[in-house]
Motif scaffolding. Structure first.
Motif, PDB file in Angstrom:
ATOM      1  N   ALA A 177       0.833  -1.203   0.000  1.00 19.66           N
ATOM      2  CA  ALA A 177       0.000   0.000   0.000  1.00 19.66           C
ATOM      3  C   ALA A 177       0.868   1.254   0.000  1.00 19.66           C
ATOM      4  O   ALA A 177       0.562   2.231  -0.692  1.00 19.66           O
ATOM      5  CB  ALA A 177      -0.929  -0.004   1.210  1.00 19.66           C
ATOM      6  N   MET A 178       1.967   1.214   0.752  1.00 20.34           N
ATOM      7  CA  MET A 178       2.828   2.395   0.862  1.00 20.34           C
ATOM      8  C   MET A 178       3.533   2.738  -0.446  1.00 20.34           C
ATOM      9  O   MET A 178       3.939   3.879  -0.650  1.00 20.34           O
ATOM     10  CB  MET A 178       3.837   2.200   1.993  1.00 20.34           C
ATOM     11  CG  MET A 178       3.166   2.202   3.362  1.00 20.34           C
ATOM     12  SD  MET A 178       4.321   1.907   4.707  1.00 20.34           S
ATOM     13  CE  MET A 178       5.051   3.536   4.852  1.00 20.34           C
ATOM     14  N   PHE A 179       3.657   1.773  -1.349  1.00 24.28           N
ATOM     15  CA  PHE A 179       4.218   2.072  -2.665  1.00 24.28           C
ATOM     16  C   PHE A 179       3.302   3.014  -3.449  1.00 24.28           C
ATOM     17  O   PHE A 179       3.727   3.626  -4.414  1.00 24.28           O
ATOM     18  CB  PHE A 179       4.438   0.787  -3.470  1.00 24.28           C
ATOM     19  CG  PHE A 179       5.782   0.148  -3.242  1.00 24.28           C
ATOM     20  CD1 PHE A 179       6.917   0.649  -3.849  1.00 24.28           C
ATOM     21  CD2 PHE A 179       5.903  -0.951  -2.412  1.00 24.28           C
ATOM     22  CE1 PHE A 179       8.156   0.069  -3.643  1.00 24.28           C
ATOM     23  CE2 PHE A 179       7.132  -1.554  -2.198  1.00 24.28           C
ATOM     24  CZ  PHE A 179       8.259  -1.039  -2.812  1.00 24.28           C
ATOM     25  N   GLY A 180       2.049   3.129  -3.026  1.00 23.07           N
ATOM     26  CA  GLY A 180       1.088   3.980  -3.718  1.00 23.07           C
ATOM     27  C   GLY A 180       1.397   5.462  -3.630  1.00 23.07           C
ATOM     28  O   GLY A 180       0.969   6.245  -4.480  1.00 23.07           O
ATOM     29  N   TYR A 184       1.524   8.141   4.095  1.00 25.97           N
ATOM     30  CA  TYR A 184       0.186   7.887   4.617  1.00 25.97           C
ATOM     31  C   TYR A 184       0.133   8.097   6.115  1.00 25.97           C
ATOM     32  O   TYR A 184       1.097   7.808   6.826  1.00 25.97           O
ATOM     33  CB  TYR A 184      -0.227   6.434   4.330  1.00 25.97           C
ATOM     34  CG  TYR A 184      -0.356   6.140   2.863  1.00 25.97           C
ATOM     35  CD1 TYR A 184      -1.550   6.375   2.204  1.00 25.97           C
ATOM     36  CD2 TYR A 184       0.713   5.639   2.144  1.00 25.97           C
ATOM     37  CE1 TYR A 184      -1.677   6.112   0.848  1.00 25.97           C
ATOM     38  CE2 TYR A 184       0.602   5.374   0.793  1.00 25.97           C
ATOM     39  CZ  TYR A 184      -0.604   5.612   0.152  1.00 25.97           C
ATOM     40  OH  TYR A 184      -0.720   5.356  -1.185  1.00 25.97           O
ATOM     41  N   LEU A 185      -1.012   8.561   6.565  1.00 26.72           N
ATOM     42  CA  LEU A 185      -1.264   8.589   7.998  1.00 26.72           C
ATOM     43  C   LEU A 185      -1.536   7.159   8.442  1.00 26.72           C
ATOM     44  O   LEU A 185      -2.082   6.360   7.672  1.00 26.72           O
ATOM     45  CB  LEU A 185      -2.473   9.471   8.309  1.00 26.72           C
ATOM     46  CG  LEU A 185      -2.291  10.967   8.074  1.00 26.72           C
ATOM     47  CD1 LEU A 185      -3.623  11.688   8.199  1.00 26.72           C
ATOM     48  CD2 LEU A 185      -1.261  11.536   9.041  1.00 26.72           C
ATOM     49  N   PRO A 186      -1.195   6.836   9.682  1.00 31.00           N
ATOM     50  CA  PRO A 186      -1.485   5.492  10.160  1.00 31.00           C
ATOM     51  C   PRO A 186      -2.961   5.107  10.000  1.00 31.00           C
ATOM     52  O   PRO A 186      -3.278   3.970   9.662  1.00 31.00           O
ATOM     53  CB  PRO A 186      -1.075   5.545  11.637  1.00 31.00           C
ATOM     54  CG  PRO A 186      -0.004   6.591  11.673  1.00 31.00           C
ATOM     55  CD  PRO A 186      -0.446   7.617  10.665  1.00 31.00           C
ATOM     56  N   LEU A 222      12.537  -0.134   6.701  1.00 32.28           N
ATOM     57  CA  LEU A 222      11.724  -0.116   5.482  1.00 32.28           C
ATOM     58  C   LEU A 222      10.777   1.069   5.409  1.00 32.28           C
ATOM     59  O   LEU A 222      10.323   1.435   4.319  1.00 32.28           O
ATOM     60  CB  LEU A 222      10.916  -1.414   5.371  1.00 32.28           C
ATOM     61  CG  LEU A 222      11.738  -2.694   5.324  1.00 32.28           C
ATOM     62  CD1 LEU A 222      10.821  -3.901   5.257  1.00 32.28           C
ATOM     63  CD2 LEU A 222      12.703  -2.677   4.155  1.00 32.28           C
ATOM     64  N   ALA A 223      10.451   1.672   6.548  1.00 33.40           N
ATOM     65  CA  ALA A 223       9.537   2.811   6.578  1.00 33.40           C
ATOM     66  C   ALA A 223       9.979   3.777   7.660  1.00 33.40           C
ATOM     67  O   ALA A 223      10.679   3.401   8.599  1.00 33.40           O
ATOM     68  CB  ALA A 223       8.102   2.333   6.840  1.00 33.40           C
ATOM     69  N   ARG A 224       9.555   5.019   7.495  1.00 36.81           N
ATOM     70  CA  ARG A 224       9.882   6.023   8.508  1.00 36.81           C
ATOM     71  C   ARG A 224       8.726   7.002   8.610  1.00 36.81           C
ATOM     72  O   ARG A 224       7.955   7.181   7.671  1.00 36.81           O
ATOM     73  CB  ARG A 224      11.168   6.764   8.187  1.00 36.81           C
ATOM     74  CG  ARG A 224      11.063   7.616   6.936  1.00 36.81           C
ATOM     75  CD  ARG A 224      12.320   8.438   6.709  1.00 36.81           C
ATOM     76  NE  ARG A 224      12.247   9.116   5.434  1.00 36.81           N
ATOM     77  CZ  ARG A 224      11.556  10.222   5.188  1.00 36.81           C
ATOM     78  NH1 ARG A 224      10.862  10.779   6.140  1.00 36.81           N
ATOM     79  NH2 ARG A 224      11.536  10.776   3.996  1.00 36.81           N
ATOM     80  N   GLN A 225       8.638   7.635   9.758  1.00 33.69           N
ATOM     81  CA  GLN A 225       7.577   8.601   9.988  1.00 33.69           C
ATOM     82  C   GLN A 225       8.137  10.007   9.924  1.00 33.69           C
ATOM     83  O   GLN A 225       9.183  10.295  10.512  1.00 33.69           O
ATOM     84  CB  GLN A 225       6.922   8.376  11.353  1.00 33.69           C
ATOM     85  CG  GLN A 225       5.732   9.272  11.591  1.00 33.69           C
ATOM     86  CD  GLN A 225       5.065   8.995  12.926  1.00 33.69           C
ATOM     87  OE1 GLN A 225       5.715   8.620  13.894  1.00 33.69           O
ATOM     88  NE2 GLN A 225       3.764   9.177  12.966  1.00 33.69           N
ATOM     89  N   ASP A 226       7.450  10.880   9.209  1.00 37.21           N
ATOM     90  CA  ASP A 226       7.814  12.289   9.159  1.00 37.21           C
ATOM     91  C   ASP A 226       7.365  12.915  10.477  1.00 37.21           C
ATOM     92  O   ASP A 226       6.180  12.897  10.810  1.00 37.21           O
ATOM     93  CB  ASP A 226       7.124  12.969   7.975  1.00 37.21           C
ATOM     94  CG  ASP A 226       7.543  14.412   7.827  1.00 37.21           C
ATOM     95  OD1 ASP A 226       7.279  15.208   8.756  1.00 37.21           O
ATOM     96  OD2 ASP A 226       8.117  14.752   6.779  1.00 37.21           O
ATOM     97  N   ALA A 227       8.304  13.458  11.221  1.00 42.45           N
ATOM     98  CA  ALA A 227       8.006  14.011  12.544  1.00 42.45           C
ATOM     99  C   ALA A 227       7.033  15.189  12.476  1.00 42.45           C
ATOM    100  O   ALA A 227       6.254  15.402  13.403  1.00 42.45           O
ATOM    101  CB  ALA A 227       9.300  14.433  13.228  1.00 42.45           C
ATOM    102  N   TRP A 260       3.699   8.360   7.159  1.00 42.62           N
ATOM    103  CA  TRP A 260       4.711   7.313   6.991  1.00 42.62           C
ATOM    104  C   TRP A 260       4.996   7.104   5.512  1.00 42.62           C
ATOM    105  O   TRP A 260       4.085   7.075   4.694  1.00 42.62           O
ATOM    106  CB  TRP A 260       4.209   6.013   7.599  1.00 42.62           C
ATOM    107  CG  TRP A 260       4.283   6.006   9.088  1.00 42.62           C
ATOM    108  CD1 TRP A 260       3.391   6.573   9.958  1.00 42.62           C
ATOM    109  CD2 TRP A 260       5.304   5.419   9.877  1.00 42.62           C
ATOM    110  NE1 TRP A 260       3.802   6.363  11.235  1.00 42.62           N
ATOM    111  CE2 TRP A 260       4.968   5.653  11.226  1.00 42.62           C
ATOM    112  CE3 TRP A 260       6.458   4.709   9.585  1.00 42.62           C
ATOM    113  CZ2 TRP A 260       5.751   5.204  12.273  1.00 42.62           C
ATOM    114  CZ3 TRP A 260       7.239   4.259  10.632  1.00 42.62           C
ATOM    115  CH2 TRP A 260       6.891   4.511  11.959  1.00 42.62           C
ATOM    116  N   THR A 261       6.283   6.974   5.186  1.00 40.63           N
ATOM    117  CA  THR A 261       6.707   6.684   3.817  1.00 40.63           C
ATOM    118  C   THR A 261       7.706   5.532   3.844  1.00 40.63           C
ATOM    119  O   THR A 261       8.323   5.249   4.868  1.00 40.63           O
ATOM    120  CB  THR A 261       7.396   7.898   3.161  1.00 40.63           C
ATOM    121  OG1 THR A 261       8.501   8.296   3.973  1.00 40.63           O
ATOM    122  CG2 THR A 261       6.440   9.060   2.980  1.00 40.63           C
ATOM    123  N   LEU A 262       7.841   4.917   2.696  1.00 41.62           N
ATOM    124  CA  LEU A 262       8.884   3.904   2.552  1.00 41.62           C
ATOM    125  C   LEU A 262      10.234   4.589   2.550  1.00 41.62           C
ATOM    126  O   LEU A 262      10.380   5.697   2.039  1.00 41.62           O
ATOM    127  CB  LEU A 262       8.718   3.140   1.235  1.00 41.62           C
ATOM    128  CG  LEU A 262       7.510   2.231   1.120  1.00 41.62           C
ATOM    129  CD1 LEU A 262       7.416   1.668  -0.293  1.00 41.62           C
ATOM    130  CD2 LEU A 262       7.571   1.104   2.134  1.00 41.62           C
TER     131      LEU A 262
END
Length: 102
Positions: free
Chosen positions: A19-22, A28-30, A56-61, A66-68
Motif C-alpha cells: 500500500a505504501m508504494f502507492g 500515509y497517515l497510520p 523499510l519505513a519512517r515517519q515524518d516528525a 509514513w513513507t517507505l
C-alpha cells in the motif's frame, strides 16, 4: 489461498508495504493504512514500528505521515538490471541464430 505456514501478521505487513508504494512522496497517515489493511490502531502502530526497525519505513516528525525508505524501492534497480542483462543475452542468441553461415 493460505497455506499452513501463512501468518496473519506477516501478511498484514506485506499489505502495508505494498500500500505504501502507492504514495512514496507524501506517505500515509497510520489511520489511512489502518483502513486499507483493516486492523486496529494499536496493531498499525506495532506494524509501523516493526517496519521502522527493519529500515523499510519512517515517519515524518512534522506531518506524522509514513513513507517507505529507499531500501525497498532501490531493489527495483536490481530487478531492472537483471532484466536488461537477460534481454541482452536473448538478443545475442537471436543474432547468433540469424547470421548467415560461412
Amino acid at each position: 489461498m493460505a497455506g499452513k505456514y501463512t501468518n496473519d501478521a506477516q501478511q498484514r505487513l506485506l499489505k502495508i508495504v505494498l500500500a505504501m508504494f502507492g504514495d512514496v512522496v507524501n506517505g500515509y497517515l497510520p489511520s489511512e493504512l489502518q483502513k486499507t489493511v483493516g486492523c486496529s490502531a494499536g496493531t498499525m502502530t506495532r506494524d509501523l514500528d516493526n517496519l521502522d526497525t527493519a529500515g523499510l519505513a519512517r515517519q515524518d516528525a512534522e506531518t506524522g505521515r509514513w513513507t517507505l525508505t529507499p531500501r525497498l524501492p532501490q531493489q527495483t534497480i536490481k530487478v531492472w538490471s537483471a532484466i536488461d542483462r537477460a534481454e541482452q543475452r536473448v538478443q545475442e542468441a537471436k543474432q547468433r541464430f540469424t547470421r548467415n553461415p560461412d
